[in-house]
Design an enzyme around this catalytic site. Structure first.
Site, PDB file in Angstrom:
ATOM      1  N   GLY A   1     -69.927  49.854  25.583  1.00 20.17           N
ATOM      2  CA  GLY A   1     -69.422  48.433  26.126  1.00 20.17           C
ATOM      3  C   GLY A   1     -68.421  48.464  26.969  1.00 20.17           C
TER       4      GLY A   1
ATOM      5  N   SER B   1     -67.846  41.514  13.069  1.00 20.60           N
ATOM      6  CA  SER B   1     -67.105  40.172  13.640  1.00 20.60           C
ATOM      7  C   SER B   1     -67.018  39.468  12.251  1.00 20.60           C
TER       8      SER B   1
ATOM      9  N   TYR C   1     -76.802  35.908  15.834  1.00 22.86           N
ATOM     10  CA  TYR C   1     -75.780  36.922  16.339  1.00 22.86           C
ATOM     11  C   TYR C   1     -74.915  37.355  14.682  1.00 22.86           C
TER      12      TYR C   1
ATOM     13  N   GLN D   1     -64.758  43.297  27.850  1.00 26.18           N
ATOM     14  CA  GLN D   1     -63.237  42.935  27.965  1.00 26.18           C
ATOM     15  C   GLN D   1     -62.540  44.140  26.968  1.00 26.18           C
ATOM     16  N   ASP D   2     -63.104  44.231  25.694  1.00 23.22           N
ATOM     17  CA  ASP D   2     -62.452  45.108  24.747  1.00 23.22           C
ATOM     18  C   ASP D   2     -62.594  46.538  25.143  1.00 23.22           C
TER      19      ASP D   2
ATOM     20  N   LEU E   1     -68.896  49.205  20.949  1.00 27.09           N
ATOM     21  CA  LEU E   1     -68.316  47.959  21.339  1.00 27.09           C
ATOM     22  C   LEU E   1     -69.482  47.065  21.995  1.00 27.09           C
ATOM     23  N   ALA E   2     -70.584  47.878  22.473  1.00 25.60           N
ATOM     24  CA  ALA E   2     -71.706  47.279  23.192  1.00 25.60           C
ATOM     25  C   ALA E   2     -72.350  46.410  22.223  1.00 25.60           C
ATOM     26  N   ALA E   3     -72.639  45.277  23.055  1.00 24.68           N
ATOM     27  CA  ALA E   3     -73.394  44.202  21.964  1.00 24.68           C
ATOM     28  C   ALA E   3     -73.718  42.944  22.899  1.00 24.68           C
TER      29      ALA E   3
ATOM     30  N   GLU F   1     -67.989  36.186  12.586  1.00 26.06           N
ATOM     31  CA  GLU F   1     -69.055  35.471  12.452  1.00 26.06           C
ATOM     32  C   GLU F   1     -70.027  35.946  11.312  1.00 26.06           C
TER      33      GLU F   1
ATOM     34  N   ARG G   1     -61.565  38.046  29.388  1.00 29.78           N
ATOM     35  CA  ARG G   1     -62.602  37.583  28.451  1.00 29.78           C
ATOM     36  C   ARG G   1     -63.818  36.838  29.635  1.00 29.78           C
TER      37      ARG G   1
HETATM   38  P1  NDP Z   1     -68.297  41.375  26.058  1.00 35.70           P
HETATM   39  O1  NDP Z   1     -69.334  40.733  26.053  1.00 35.70           O
HETATM   40  O2  NDP Z   1     -67.204  41.541  26.984  1.00 35.70           O
HETATM   41  O3  NDP Z   1     -68.966  43.278  26.424  1.00 35.70           O
HETATM   42  C1  NDP Z   1     -70.200  43.731  25.781  1.00 35.70           C
HETATM   43  C2  NDP Z   1     -70.642  45.001  26.336  1.00 35.70           C
HETATM   44  O4  NDP Z   1     -71.753  45.341  25.746  1.00 35.70           O
HETATM   45  C3  NDP Z   1     -70.740  44.805  27.891  1.00 35.70           C
HETATM   46  O5  NDP Z   1     -70.008  45.959  28.343  1.00 35.70           O
HETATM   47  C4  NDP Z   1     -72.106  45.017  28.126  1.00 35.70           C
HETATM   48  O6  NDP Z   1     -72.541  45.575  29.138  1.00 35.70           O
HETATM   49  C5  NDP Z   1     -72.674  45.909  27.104  1.00 35.70           C
HETATM   50  N1  NDP Z   1     -74.005  45.930  26.537  1.00 35.70           N
HETATM   51  C6  NDP Z   1     -74.749  44.611  26.111  1.00 35.70           C
HETATM   52  N2  NDP Z   1     -76.050  45.084  26.233  1.00 35.70           N
HETATM   53  C7  NDP Z   1     -76.096  46.430  26.309  1.00 35.70           C
HETATM   54  C8  NDP Z   1     -77.308  47.203  26.278  1.00 35.70           C
HETATM   55  N3  NDP Z   1     -78.211  46.784  26.022  1.00 35.70           N
HETATM   56  N4  NDP Z   1     -76.932  48.512  26.323  1.00 35.70           N
HETATM   57  C9  NDP Z   1     -75.683  49.065  26.645  1.00 35.70           C
HETATM   58  N5  NDP Z   1     -74.495  48.183  26.866  1.00 35.70           N
HETATM   59  C10 NDP Z   1     -74.887  46.785  26.531  1.00 35.70           C
HETATM   60  O7  NDP Z   1     -67.695  41.822  24.226  1.00 35.70           O
HETATM   61  P2  NDP Z   1     -66.328  42.185  24.003  1.00 35.70           P
HETATM   62  O8  NDP Z   1     -65.400  43.138  24.585  1.00 35.70           O
HETATM   63  O9  NDP Z   1     -65.419  40.691  23.986  1.00 35.70           O
HETATM   64  O10 NDP Z   1     -66.372  42.424  22.454  1.00 35.70           O
HETATM   65  C11 NDP Z   1     -66.517  43.795  22.108  1.00 35.70           C
HETATM   66  C12 NDP Z   1     -67.474  44.018  20.816  1.00 35.70           C
HETATM   67  O11 NDP Z   1     -66.944  43.495  19.580  1.00 35.70           O
HETATM   68  C13 NDP Z   1     -68.904  43.212  20.654  1.00 35.70           C
HETATM   69  O12 NDP Z   1     -69.750  44.149  20.013  1.00 35.70           O
HETATM   70  C14 NDP Z   1     -68.440  41.842  20.148  1.00 35.70           C
HETATM   71  O13 NDP Z   1     -69.756  41.560  19.616  1.00 35.70           O
HETATM   72  C15 NDP Z   1     -67.547  42.092  19.200  1.00 35.70           C
HETATM   73  N6  NDP Z   1     -66.693  41.239  18.683  1.00 35.70           N
HETATM   74  C16 NDP Z   1     -65.982  40.536  19.549  1.00 35.70           C
HETATM   75  C17 NDP Z   1     -64.894  39.584  19.568  1.00 35.70           C
HETATM   76  C18 NDP Z   1     -64.244  38.919  20.378  1.00 35.70           C
HETATM   77  O14 NDP Z   1     -63.641  37.996  19.905  1.00 35.70           O
HETATM   78  N7  NDP Z   1     -64.286  39.321  21.677  1.00 35.70           N
HETATM   79  C19 NDP Z   1     -64.830  39.226  18.070  1.00 35.70           C
HETATM   80  C20 NDP Z   1     -65.572  39.892  16.988  1.00 35.70           C
HETATM   81  C21 NDP Z   1     -66.413  40.989  17.537  1.00 35.70           C
HETATM   82  P3  NDP Z   1     -72.947  44.867  30.643  1.00 35.70           P
HETATM   83  O15 NDP Z   1     -71.740  45.026  31.279  1.00 35.70           O
HETATM   84  O16 NDP Z   1     -74.077  45.770  31.147  1.00 35.70           O
HETATM   85  O17 NDP Z   1     -73.425  43.437  30.249  1.00 35.70           O
HETATM   86  P1  GDR Z   2     -67.631  32.385  19.255  1.00 39.38           P
HETATM   87  O1  GDR Z   2     -66.720  32.013  20.841  1.00 39.38           O
HETATM   88  O2  GDR Z   2     -68.822  31.733  19.375  1.00 39.38           O
HETATM   89  O3  GDR Z   2     -66.562  32.276  18.313  1.00 39.38           O
HETATM   90  O4  GDR Z   2     -68.066  33.927  19.530  1.00 39.38           O
HETATM   91  P2  GDR Z   2     -67.090  30.988  21.929  1.00 39.38           P
HETATM   92  O5  GDR Z   2     -66.070  31.051  22.636  1.00 39.38           O
HETATM   93  O6  GDR Z   2     -68.389  31.260  22.625  1.00 39.38           O
HETATM   94  O7  GDR Z   2     -67.217  29.764  21.129  1.00 39.38           O
HETATM   95  C1  GDR Z   2     -65.941  29.381  20.274  1.00 39.38           C
HETATM   96  C2  GDR Z   2     -65.992  27.894  19.797  1.00 39.38           C
HETATM   97  O8  GDR Z   2     -65.956  27.019  20.838  1.00 39.38           O
HETATM   98  C3  GDR Z   2     -67.012  26.035  20.931  1.00 39.38           C
HETATM   99  N1  GDR Z   2     -67.421  25.579  22.072  1.00 39.38           N
HETATM  100  C4  GDR Z   2     -67.781  26.010  23.112  1.00 39.38           C
HETATM  101  N2  GDR Z   2     -68.168  27.301  23.547  1.00 39.38           N
HETATM  102  C5  GDR Z   2     -68.751  27.866  24.484  1.00 39.38           C
HETATM  103  N3  GDR Z   2     -69.155  29.276  24.628  1.00 39.38           N
HETATM  104  N4  GDR Z   2     -68.912  27.193  25.412  1.00 39.38           N
HETATM  105  C6  GDR Z   2     -68.474  25.768  25.426  1.00 39.38           C
HETATM  106  O9  GDR Z   2     -68.740  25.017  26.437  1.00 39.38           O
HETATM  107  C7  GDR Z   2     -68.048  25.109  24.179  1.00 39.38           C
HETATM  108  N5  GDR Z   2     -67.442  23.985  23.732  1.00 39.38           N
HETATM  109  C8  GDR Z   2     -67.155  24.168  22.538  1.00 39.38           C
HETATM  110  C9  GDR Z   2     -68.124  26.965  20.259  1.00 39.38           C
HETATM  111  O10 GDR Z   2     -69.058  26.064  19.654  1.00 39.38           O
HETATM  112  C10 GDR Z   2     -67.508  27.534  19.167  1.00 39.38           C
HETATM  113  O11 GDR Z   2     -67.190  26.874  18.056  1.00 39.38           O
HETATM  114  C11 GDR Z   2     -66.925  34.905  19.959  1.00 39.38           C
HETATM  115  C12 GDR Z   2     -67.641  36.120  20.574  1.00 39.38           C
HETATM  116  O12 GDR Z   2     -66.950  37.096  21.259  1.00 39.38           O
HETATM  117  C13 GDR Z   2     -68.366  36.939  19.437  1.00 39.38           C
HETATM  118  O13 GDR Z   2     -68.748  38.064  20.094  1.00 39.38           O
HETATM  119  C14 GDR Z   2     -67.422  37.219  18.427  1.00 39.38           C
HETATM  120  O14 GDR Z   2     -68.039  37.910  17.446  1.00 39.38           O
HETATM  121  C15 GDR Z   2     -66.993  35.975  17.735  1.00 39.38           C
HETATM  122  O15 GDR Z   2     -66.088  35.540  18.936  1.00 39.38           O
HETATM  123  C16 GDR Z   2     -65.867  36.367  16.740  1.00 39.38           C
END
Ligand code: NDP
Ligand code: GDR
Length: 324
Positions: free
Chosen positions: A9, A124, A148, A13-14, A79-81, A126, A183
């Site tokens: 990943g 997460s 998810y 972002q991370d 981190l990929a997801a 979640e 983000r």
């Molecule tokens: P992002 O969505 O910014 O990044 C996800 C990454 O996963 C990207 O690099 C993406 O690559 C890669 N990826 C997705 N599918 C595949 C695949 N099939 N094979 C290889 N790589 C893949 O996520 P964040 O950086 O925000 O989060 C990092 C991790 O932490 C994730 O697992 C997320 O679920 C988890 N998480 C995030 C939180 C948050 O608030 N940000 C909170 C809790 C958990 P590509 O560029 O090719 O799409």
């Molecule tokens: P989340 O983040 O689902 O918590 O997952 P997101 O920013 O998508 O939603 C947060 C809250 O905002 C409400 N919401 C909206 N959400 C989006 N995306 N778009 C909109 O227009 C909108 N309006 C209101 C949502 O209902 C929700 O309650 C993130 C991801 O980074 C996950 O990968 C990670 O695991 C969790 O945070 C912790």
């Protein structure tokens, strides 16, 4: 001796913040990414100067095993997801394949080819979904509220099983929402800050959002990747909650973001049913006591600072793009 890390990943972002952190600590940093039509340098930006790229999909067990076996990393940060909660309702099977089976494929690669590697799993908040207690602790029972959340919970338990059955060093970071100027643009925070910036520059008029009453525990991504690294420096693996302990509504996020550019959010935000979810997580707020006591970690950037920093970054980005 130079430590070697593998980050999956890396384009997320991370992944980008973690790569910078590990590079600053002298690590040899390898980043796993899937192939795409967009050139690698463009996708990695400044990371391309120091990250060594490994190409693989999380659906390709053989490729993962080859990479892990060849590198034998000291530390693996998985981190990929498919990280979008709302999209997981539309694509539950893909979400499970990438997030859960993908994790199992990587764990199998570690077990077979590099059992000494320390493994971090991006778990997460979640997984708590409809929480049994608030704030949530490492001992709070899980009850996910989205495909998810289910996929991440199964991966969480896979890490625990590989720890207990095979003695692997697998650690789960249970992270609450964390945001930044990097983000993805379809998460609510970045959607808001980008729109506030665009509207203030006259480039956009309205912003369509879903549930404005939704609450989240929002922290700052660069501080959360520090916690990931701290977790893998512990003698023993474990599970850690990383959170601020504070919640704010989407409405409050709008207020701070729009006020920062001198606008009244109520004049621009349109509530749109398209962005509501079939069910919504409630009261997700984390108790970070274990992280503070064991890791010495604590959040430093306030909610208002995060929002303003994101709006400023979007303003600068849009001004640059529109000056060209
Ligand atoms: P992002 O969505 O910014 O990044 C996800 C990454 O996963 C990207 O690099 C993406 O690559 C890669 N990826 C997705 N599918 C595949 C695949 N099939 N094979 C290889 N790589 C893949 O996520 P964040 O950086 O925000 O989060 C990092 C991790 O932490 C994730 O697992 C997320 O679920 C988890 N998480 C995030 C939180 C948050 O608030 N940000 C909170 C809790 C958990 P590509 O560029 O090719 O799409
Ligand atoms: P989340 O983040 O689902 O918590 O997952 P997101 O920013 O998508 O939603 C947060 C809250 O905002 C409400 N919401 C909206 N959400 C989006 N995306 N778009 C909109 O227009 C909108 N309006 C209101 C949502 O209902 C929700 O309650 C993130 C991801 O980074 C996950 O990968 C990670 O695991 C969790 O945070 C912790």
């Amino acid at each position: 001796m130079t430590k070697r890390a593998l980050i999956t990943g890396i384009t997320g972002q991370d992944g980008s913040f973690l790569a910078e952190l590990l590079h600053s600590k002298g690590y040899e940093v390898h980043g796993l990414m899937r192939r795409s039509a967009v050139p690698v340098d463009q996708r990695l930006g400044t990371l391309a100067h120091f990250v060594q790229v490994e190409h693989a999909e999380l659906t390709d067990a053989a490729a993962l095993q080859e990479i892990v076996g060849r590198l034998k990393p000291d530390e693996i940060y998985h981190l990929a997801a498919q990280s979008h909660v709302q999209y997981s309702f539309q694509a539950p099977e893909v979400t499970f394949d990438i997030n859960t089976t993908g994790c199992m494929r990587l764990l199998e690669a570690v077990r077979k080819s590099s059992p000494e590697s320390r493994y971090y799993q991006a778990s997460s908040s979640e997984m708590f979904g409809e929480p049994r207690e608030t704030p949530q602790r490492e001992t709070t029972p899980f009850h996910p509220m989205s495909p998810y959340g289910v996929s991440k919970l199964a991966a969480f338990w896979a890490c625990v099983v590989y720890r207990e059955a095979y003695g692997l060093y697998t650690t789960n970071g249970i992270l609450y929402n964390h945001e930044s100027e990097r983000r993805g643009e379809d998460y609510v925070t970045r959607k808001i800050t980008r729109a506030a910036a665009a509207i203030s520059l006259g480039l956009q008029e309205t912003l369509h959002l879903g549930n404005l009453d939704a609450r989240r525990d929002w922290g700052y991504s660069p501080e959360y990747v520090e916690a990931m690294w701290m977790m893998l420096q512990q003698d023993k693996p474990g599970d850690f909650i990383i959170a601020t302990g504070e919640t704010h509504t989407v409405r409050e996020f709008c207020e701070v973001a729009f006020a920062h550019v001198g606008l009244d959010w109520e004049k621009h935000v349109v509530v749109d049913p398209a962005f509501f979810r079939p069910i919504e997580s409630h009261l997700l707020v984390g108790d970070n006591t274990k992280a503070r006591e064991v890791l010495g970690w604590q959040p430093r950037t306030s909610f208002d600072q995060i929002v303003r920093r994101m709006v400023d970054a979007d303003l600068a980005k849009l001004r640059r793009a529109n000056a060209d």
